[in-house]
Motif scaffolding. Sequence first.
Motif: not given
Length: 239
Positions: A124-136
């Motif tokens: 299953v492919g992944v969409e990496a959800g980034l909500w902030s610079v900390d997530d990056v």
Amino acid sequence: MLQACLNGGRAVGEHPAVPLSPDELAGAAAAAVAAGASSLHVHPRDGDGRESLDAEVVGAAVAAIRRACPGVPLGVTTGAWIEPDPERRRARVAAWRIRPDFASVNFSEPGAVALCRTLDDLGVGVEAGLWSVDDVERFVAAPPRVLRILVEAPEPDPGAGAATALAIERALDGAGGPGAGAPRLVHGQEAAAWPILVAALRRGRDVRIGLEDVLVLPDGRPARDNAELVAAAAALVGA
């Protein structure tokens, strides 16, 4: 790429066209694809309308949508608000038998990297959800194999949402590496959804729209359903 996000965590009371059951999701998906969507994102619901990661619930939704929209890439959520315990959440995902093409994983939530590995093992492919610079920073520290990055601005205020989306994009650009170079889909919420979509199109990004993100059209009129939102976004893509 224009993705339709059909329901999210919306309650029926928020909009009469929010699809919940597998049949409702299938009908909304077919209408959204006919209006111009080339990808779908849904939150499967159980018989009581609650979001669920259970194999039977996810499988029923995926199967119904695939019958209605054969060949259209389909993704689901893995949000920790559905199952807060990281290991139980990973185990529920590992039990999926009828699987989506991809799933979103929020890097603000614990257990994100392990969950990405489990999805990869399942094909299953992944969409990496980034909500902030900390997530990056969390993402680039141990970048999993991903289908795309979701640049997600959670603030409903257009100015604040645009600032978050731009900060995430700049942090990804500065980080470099194979993970940060994955395709990006940018989207906002509520009043920020349409301004962020337009700005993302100008930057050549993939976008999404649907009742999960916003209930009104670009001119502020209430949207009839997901298909009307997708048609409005498709017109902007064409422009």
